[in-house]
Design an enzyme around this catalytic site. Structure first.
Site, short mmCIF file in Angstrom:
data_model
loop_
_atom_site.label_atom_id
_atom_site.label_comp_id
_atom_site.label_asym_id
_atom_site.label_seq_id
_atom_site.Cartn_x
_atom_site.Cartn_y
_atom_site.Cartn_z
CG ASP A 186 -3.88 -7.53 1.97
OD1 ASP A 186 -3.72 -8.18 0.84
OD2 ASP A 186 -3.60 -7.96 3.18
CD GLU A 237 2.73 -4.74 2.17
OE1 GLU A 237 1.89 -4.64 1.18
OE2 GLU A 237 2.55 -4.51 3.46
#
Length: 342
Positions: free
Chosen positions: A225, A55
């Protein structure tokens, strides 16, 4: 440009002190969440693989731009590697010049724990004394030490499906008399004031039922998450007050990704800035659906940059060109040694 390594962060914690560092980071987080409208915000950019995720997490205001590169690979410990590693960059908006590149594996753990405490200060009962933590992986000690700096903890009950993770946790916090190992999740959360779920498995789980939780409990669910990774059921979510960091991201990645109807009461900034009340009833069960948000990385990078300047930590490396003539980049290749000269 300043470079901060793991060693530099270790030195910084030694100089400032662990408790003072947590308090400083929480203060900076509170400042930045209070100025939510001044930030340019977006969900993180995530590239998903069957075995993990990589990410980029950007956040900026009119002065500073920050981003973090971070992964999440739950299977890494079996290979002798961390599940999460990260690097962060802080830049000057006026020029676009990077100011600092920093390690952020340690800093991510610090900022996550600090954000949990900031949420608890808004949502947990003020006299909370019992903390339960489910999942004693890399994040667990940071959570406990952060909470111990702000709450008068008398008991920390903990459980992990991995006995080695529990042994590691117990060893690292051996100086804390309040540790109580438990044989099950239900035993750990019984009558707890604050519950933290921090499991790593990339799958849908149901760790808790509402009957396991005492009235008035504050729950921090941080293990869910990313898409397809959750720790609580829809039925559970529908019976609690839900607070998130940044709704557009949490609806994709958080516990609430499962819900047909949006159950979110507020974003954290609304509570920090007093736009909405936090806890309104000593008996209500409140869930902080925490997925980690880029503003938190911005805050800790800002805090660490200022502290590194103050304590003269880090190394200045020539990663950016220095030119007499800014238009003559090719001059850097001048073998005569007159790089950048007209």
């Amino acid at each position: 440009m300043k470079i901060l390594t793991i060693t530099d962060i270790q030195k910084l914690i030694q100089v400032v002190g662990l408790e003072n560092f947590f308090k400083h980071v929480i203060t900076v987080l509170e400042q930045d969440f209070s100025h939510w409208d001044s930030f340019l915000l977006s969900p993180r950019h995530a590239t998903h693989y069957p075995h993990g995720v990589i990410e980029l997490m950007p956040c900026a205001d009119q002065k500073l731009y920050a981003f973090k590169y971070v992964n999440g690979h739950p299977g890494n410990p079996l290979k002798g590697k961390l599940s999460v590693v990260a690097v962060g960059l802080l830049s000057d908006v006026a020029t676009g010049y990077p100011l600092m590149i920093s390690e952020m594996t340690l800093l991510t753990a610090f900022r996550t724990a600090a954000t949990s405490v900031l949420a608890a200060l808004c949502l947990a009962r003020k006299e909370s004394k019992t903390l339960a933590i489910i999942g004693t992986g890399a994040q667990a000690e940071f959570q406990v030490l952060a909470f111990a700096s702000f709450f008068r903890l008398e008991e920390v009950r903990y459980y992990d499906s991995d006995p080695q993770a529990m042994a590691k946790f117990s060893k690292n916090l051996a100086s804390k008399a309040f540790l109580i190992p438990c044989g099950s999740i239900a035993e750990a959360v019984l009558h707890a004031d604050i519950v933290i779920t921090a499991t790593a498995a990339k799958k849908r789980q149901t760790l808790l039922n509402i009957e396991d939780i005492a009235p008035g409990t504050f729950i921090i669910a941080m293990g869910g998450d990313c898409p397809g990774k959750t720790e609580l059921s829809v039925e559970f979510l529908n019976q609690v007050k839900v607070v998130v960091e940044y709704q557009p991201q949490t609806l994709i990645e958080g516990e609430v990704q499962q819900c047909p109807a949006n159950p979110i009461y507020a974003e954290l900034w609304e509570l920090v800035s007093k736009h909405k009340p936090g806890r309104q009833d000593e008996q209500e069960i409140i869930l902080f659906d925490s997925v980690g948000f880029a503003l938190e990385d911005y805050s800790i990078l800002r805090a660490v940059y200022e502290l590194a300047q103050e304590y003269q930590l880090g190394t200045a490396l020539p990663l950016l060109p220095e030119l007499d003539d800014p238009k003559n980049l090719f001059g850097l290749l001048d073998s005569s040694g007159k790089s950048g000269s007209p």
